[in-house]
Every structure is written in structure tokens, then in C-alpha cells.
Write a protein that holds these residues in place. Structure first.
Motif, PDB file in Angstrom:
ATOM      1  N   GLY A   7      -1.209 -18.377 -22.237  1.00 50.36           N
ATOM      2  CA  GLY A   7      -0.657 -17.827 -21.318  1.00 50.36           C
ATOM      3  C   GLY A   7       0.006 -17.900 -20.167  1.00 50.36           C
ATOM      4  N   GLY A   8       1.019 -16.907 -21.606  1.00 52.92           N
ATOM      5  CA  GLY A   8       2.594 -16.879 -21.223  1.00 52.92           C
ATOM      6  C   GLY A   8       3.093 -15.872 -20.326  1.00 52.92           C
ATOM      7  N   THR A   9       2.345 -15.184 -19.722  1.00 54.15           N
ATOM      8  CA  THR A   9       2.415 -14.821 -18.707  1.00 54.15           C
ATOM      9  C   THR A   9       2.353 -14.740 -17.067  1.00 54.15           C
ATOM     10  N   GLY A  10       1.578 -16.092 -16.623  1.00 49.92           N
ATOM     11  CA  GLY A  10       1.249 -16.912 -15.861  1.00 49.92           C
ATOM     12  C   GLY A  10       3.405 -17.054 -15.172  1.00 49.92           C
ATOM     13  N   PHE A  11       2.632 -17.634 -13.910  1.00 51.51           N
ATOM     14  CA  PHE A  11       3.749 -18.384 -13.196  1.00 51.51           C
ATOM     15  C   PHE A  11       5.045 -19.336 -14.003  1.00 51.51           C
ATOM     16  N   VAL A  12       3.698 -20.211 -14.524  1.00 53.50           N
ATOM     17  CA  VAL A  12       4.702 -21.418 -15.486  1.00 53.50           C
ATOM     18  C   VAL A  12       5.155 -19.973 -16.700  1.00 53.50           C
ATOM     19  N   ARG A  21      13.443 -20.026 -24.772  1.00 55.06           N
ATOM     20  CA  ARG A  21      14.883 -18.520 -24.991  1.00 55.06           C
ATOM     21  C   ARG A  21      16.123 -18.517 -24.921  1.00 55.06           C
ATOM     22  N   SER A  22      16.474 -19.535 -23.720  1.00 59.76           N
ATOM     23  CA  SER A  22      17.949 -20.119 -23.537  1.00 59.76           C
ATOM     24  C   SER A  22      18.014 -20.882 -24.033  1.00 59.76           C
ATOM     25  N   ARG A  23      17.357 -21.154 -24.958  1.00 62.03           N
ATOM     26  CA  ARG A  23      17.315 -22.499 -25.250  1.00 62.03           C
ATOM     27  C   ARG A  23      17.576 -21.767 -26.777  1.00 62.03           C
ATOM     28  N   GLY A  24      17.542 -20.813 -26.828  1.00 54.35           N
ATOM     29  CA  GLY A  24      17.641 -20.126 -28.570  1.00 54.35           C
ATOM     30  C   GLY A  24      15.988 -20.292 -29.372  1.00 54.35           C
ATOM     31  N   HIS A  25      14.773 -20.341 -28.418  1.00 53.50           N
ATOM     32  CA  HIS A  25      14.210 -20.589 -29.531  1.00 53.50           C
ATOM     33  C   HIS A  25      13.207 -19.330 -29.487  1.00 53.50           C
ATOM     34  N   GLN A  26      12.469 -18.481 -30.077  1.00 54.04           N
ATOM     35  CA  GLN A  26      11.471 -17.538 -30.392  1.00 54.04           C
ATOM     36  C   GLN A  26      10.012 -17.860 -29.841  1.00 54.04           C
ATOM     37  N   VAL A  27      10.020 -17.065 -28.233  1.00 56.35           N
ATOM     38  CA  VAL A  27       8.840 -16.906 -28.245  1.00 56.35           C
ATOM     39  C   VAL A  27       7.612 -16.099 -28.258  1.00 56.35           C
ATOM     40  N   THR A  28       6.547 -16.289 -28.036  1.00 50.97           N
ATOM     41  CA  THR A  28       5.650 -15.376 -29.226  1.00 50.97           C
ATOM     42  C   THR A  28       4.277 -15.385 -27.945  1.00 50.97           C
ATOM     43  N   HIS A  29       3.842 -14.171 -27.268  1.00 49.50           N
ATOM     44  CA  HIS A  29       2.839 -14.462 -25.751  1.00 49.50           C
ATOM     45  C   HIS A  29       1.356 -14.530 -26.536  1.00 49.50           C
ATOM     46  N   GLY A  34      -2.331  -6.390 -25.709  1.00 48.63           N
ATOM     47  CA  GLY A  34      -0.755  -7.083 -26.573  1.00 48.63           C
ATOM     48  C   GLY A  34       0.164  -6.032 -26.197  1.00 48.63           C
ATOM     49  N   GLY A  35       1.786  -6.680 -26.895  1.00 50.16           N
ATOM     50  CA  GLY A  35       2.710  -5.536 -27.005  1.00 50.16           C
ATOM     51  C   GLY A  35       3.819  -6.421 -27.528  1.00 50.16           C
ATOM     52  N   LYS A  36       4.288  -5.842 -26.738  1.00 51.49           N
ATOM     53  CA  LYS A  36       6.007  -6.670 -27.648  1.00 51.49           C
ATOM     54  C   LYS A  36       6.148  -7.856 -27.375  1.00 51.49           C
ATOM     55  N   ASP A  37       6.038  -8.693 -28.439  1.00 48.65           N
ATOM     56  CA  ASP A  37       6.537 -10.632 -28.802  1.00 48.65           C
ATOM     57  C   ASP A  37       4.858 -11.147 -28.180  1.00 48.65           C
ATOM     58  N   ILE A  39       0.447 -10.956 -28.663  1.00 54.64           N
ATOM     59  CA  ILE A  39      -0.801 -10.615 -29.663  1.00 54.64           C
ATOM     60  C   ILE A  39      -1.949 -10.900 -28.301  1.00 54.64           C
ATOM     61  N   THR A  40      -3.329 -10.589 -29.561  1.00 50.10           N
ATOM     62  CA  THR A  40      -4.005 -10.598 -28.500  1.00 50.10           C
ATOM     63  C   THR A  40      -5.135 -11.681 -28.805  1.00 50.10           C
ATOM     64  N   TRP A  41      -5.827 -12.232 -27.394  1.00 49.66           N
ATOM     65  CA  TRP A  41      -6.782 -13.212 -28.082  1.00 49.66           C
ATOM     66  C   TRP A  41      -7.962 -13.201 -29.275  1.00 49.66           C
ATOM     67  N   GLU A  42      -8.330 -12.010 -29.234  1.00 52.36           N
ATOM     68  CA  GLU A  42      -8.806 -11.219 -30.547  1.00 52.36           C
ATOM     69  C   GLU A  42      -8.316 -11.151 -31.670  1.00 52.36           C
ATOM     70  N   GLU A  43      -6.868 -10.591 -31.795  1.00 53.29           N
ATOM     71  CA  GLU A  43      -6.222 -10.143 -32.766  1.00 53.29           C
ATOM     72  C   GLU A  43      -6.438 -11.581 -33.483  1.00 53.29           C
ATOM     73  N   LEU A  44      -5.765 -13.142 -32.194  1.00 56.07           N
ATOM     74  CA  LEU A  44      -5.590 -14.608 -33.126  1.00 56.07           C
ATOM     75  C   LEU A  44      -6.714 -14.875 -33.545  1.00 56.07           C
ATOM     76  N   SER A  45      -8.253 -15.019 -33.182  1.00 56.28           N
ATOM     77  CA  SER A  45      -9.272 -14.831 -33.565  1.00 56.28           C
ATOM     78  C   SER A  45      -9.208 -14.857 -34.877  1.00 56.28           C
ATOM     79  N   ARG A  46      -9.156 -12.818 -34.874  1.00 59.05           N
ATOM     80  CA  ARG A  46      -8.689 -11.916 -36.428  1.00 59.05           C
ATOM     81  C   ARG A  46      -8.509 -12.495 -37.711  1.00 59.05           C
ATOM     82  N   SER A  47      -6.979 -12.544 -37.367  1.00 58.34           N
ATOM     83  CA  SER A  47      -5.342 -12.485 -37.986  1.00 58.34           C
ATOM     84  C   SER A  47      -5.358 -13.860 -38.272  1.00 58.34           C
ATOM     85  N   GLY A  48      -5.778 -15.127 -37.154  1.00 61.47           N
ATOM     86  CA  GLY A  48      -5.217 -16.088 -36.983  1.00 61.47           C
ATOM     87  C   GLY A  48      -3.885 -16.681 -36.709  1.00 61.47           C
ATOM     88  N   LEU A  49      -3.477 -17.857 -37.002  1.00 57.70           N
ATOM     89  CA  LEU A  49      -1.790 -18.319 -35.835  1.00 57.70           C
ATOM     90  C   LEU A  49      -0.605 -17.275 -36.278  1.00 57.70           C
TER      91      LEU A  49
END
Length: 253
Positions: A7-12, A21-29, A34-37, A39-49
Motif C-alpha cells: 500500500g505504498g502508493t497511498g497518502f501515507v 529514500r531521503s534517508r538512503g533506504h531502497q523501497v519496493t511497493h 506493477g511497474g518500476k520499483d 510488484i503486484t500482490w499476485e507476484e508476491l503470492s506467486r514468487s515470494g518476498l
């Protein structure tokens, strides 16, 4: 750190992503698309974390969506959107060869209403303790609602980041600012109006709120509570905006 955010694309989620990211961490939503950075919930279920150091779940249908009628179907959707995404992430974490060392669950961004009079800290008995992050963002919604508590919390993403970066943090943290808990929506509206440079003149009657949101959801807006961030402060987090006016001016800006 490498952080996976459901749920990283919402307001919070957007605010948290920017901070991480400003603190140097890498973020995947993890999101519906899907898209850049991402994965979909289906991909997560199918391919794992994906290989990561931390996981945060912010996903969930907006309980106060005024365009959806409150009923059994919508109630099930609200619950499922939180429970199922949490289950999916939990299963992926459990199955990971190298599981993340941090797991943060936002138990219900929005409002928490166990009692209209009691003061609640993270150590209080009973119930869940929600993060207050519902900012009344439109001018119409910012009109005065009698007796309603509302706090805009811009520090929510800071608290999550703090929990991820500080390994000693455990348990429940309330994401409500420490000053004047239980601020009425009248005060909130006047402060927001001041931040916008507009007047706050006409209160919205309680019957209108019930007509739009339904009786159960209207209670979240019309009944008050006092929630205190006792353990949040004890964990070492320093609020950037401990006072409401400063928080609202920052958001409006």
C-alpha cells in the motif's frame, strides 16, 4: 535498508517512501499494479518476498470513503483489504529464506473509538490502537463537525521509519501527536482554515454526517477520545510537529 511497503502508493505510503529514500533506504511497493520499483500482490503470492530487511503494510480500503455506502459488502471489503494483505505478507515472510528483521503493521490508519471519554495509551488494556493519520484534506470536509476529534499526523511516516531503524523498538506505538489529545474537529477546522487563509464559519450538522457516512462511520467522526503516545515518546521518537498548527501549515505548504 531494503524496505517492502504494502500500500505504498497511498497518502501515507507516499510520505513514508519519500522519507525512507531521503534517508538512503531502497523501497519496493506492493500494489495492484506493477511497474518500476513495484510488484503486484499476485507476484508476491506467486514468487515470494523480494530480498529485504524490513516490511511495512499500509494497505487497506478507506473506511470513510463517502462514495461507498456502509453495508455488509463494504464492511467485508474493508476487513478483507487489511486482513488478506497482512496474511499475504506474513506468509511471504514466513516462507522467505532470509526473512526481514523488521515487520511493521499499521493496524488501521484513521480513527480509533473505544470510548468517548477515556484516555488511551499503548499500555492501556483492551482493543487495538490505531495510528491517527486521517487529515481532512478538502475544504468542504474541514467545516465544523460538532464534538469530532481529528488530528492531522504528519509524523506518522517518521514513527514508522523510527521503528524500522531502531532495533530496540517493539510492540504498539500510537501515532498521535503528544499535545492536546482529543482535539475537537472544531479546533481542527479553525486551525486548518488559518493555515489556508480562509474562514471557518458554518458547522456541518450531525445529521448530515450520518446521512453521508452512515450511523456506524459517523460515530467515528462525532464521538471523541483521548489517545496518548506514551510508548512512542519512551522509544526515543521526537515529534517534528508536536503542535497542530505547525503540522497543518506544513501539509498545506
Amino acid at each position: 535498508m531494503r524496505v517492502v511497503v504494502g500500500g505504498g502508493t497511498g497518502f501515507v505510503g507516499r510520505a513514508l517512501t519519500q522519507l525512507l529514500r531521503s534517508r538512503g533506504h531502497q523501497v519496493t511497493h506492493v500494489s495492484r499494479r506493477g511497474g518500476k520499483d513495484r510488484i503486484t500482490w499476485e507476484e508476491l503470492s506467486r514468487s515470494g518476498l523480494p530480498l529485504c530487511d524490513a516490511v511495512v503494510n499500509l494497505a487497506g480500503e478507506n473506511v470513510l470513503n463517502p462514495f461507498r455506502r456502509w453495508g455488509d459488502a463494504f464492511c467485508r471489503e474493508v476487513i478483507s483489504s487489511r486482513v488478506e494483505t497482512t496474511k499475504t505478507l506474513a506468509k511471504a515472510i514466513a516462507a522467505a529464506e532470509q526473512p526481514p528483521r523488521a515487520w511493521v503493521l499499521i493496524t488501521g490508519v484513521g480513527y480509533y473509538r473505544p470510548s468517548p471519554t477515556a484516555e488511551y495509551t499503548e499500555d492501556s488494556p483492551g482493543g487495538d490502537f490505531d495510528f491517527f493519520s486521517r487529515l481532512v484534506s478538502s475544504w468542504e470536509a474541514a467545516a465544523l463537525i460538532p464534538g469530532s476529534p481529528a488530528r492531522g499526523v504528519v509524523d506518522l511516516s517518521g514513527i514508522v521509519c523510527h521503528a524500522l531503524e531502531k532495533e530496540s523498538v517493539r510492540g504498539i506505538l500510537n501515532g498521535v501527536a503528544p499535545s492536546s489529545p482529543g482535539t475537537s474537529n472544531g479546533t481542527f477546522a479553525r486551525e486548518l482554515a488559518a493555515a489556508l487563509g480562509r474562514p471557518a464559519l458554518v458547522p456541518v450538522p450531525a445529521w448530515a454526517v450520518r446521512a453521508v457516512f452512515g450511523a456506524e462511520r459517523a460515530a467515528m467522526l462525532l464521538e471523541g477520545q483521548r489517545v496518548l503516545p506514551k510508548r512512542t515518546l519512551e522509544s526515543g521518537y521526537h515529534f517534528i510537529f508536536p503542535e497542530l498548527p505547525g503540522a497543518l501549515k506544513d501539509i498545506v505548504a
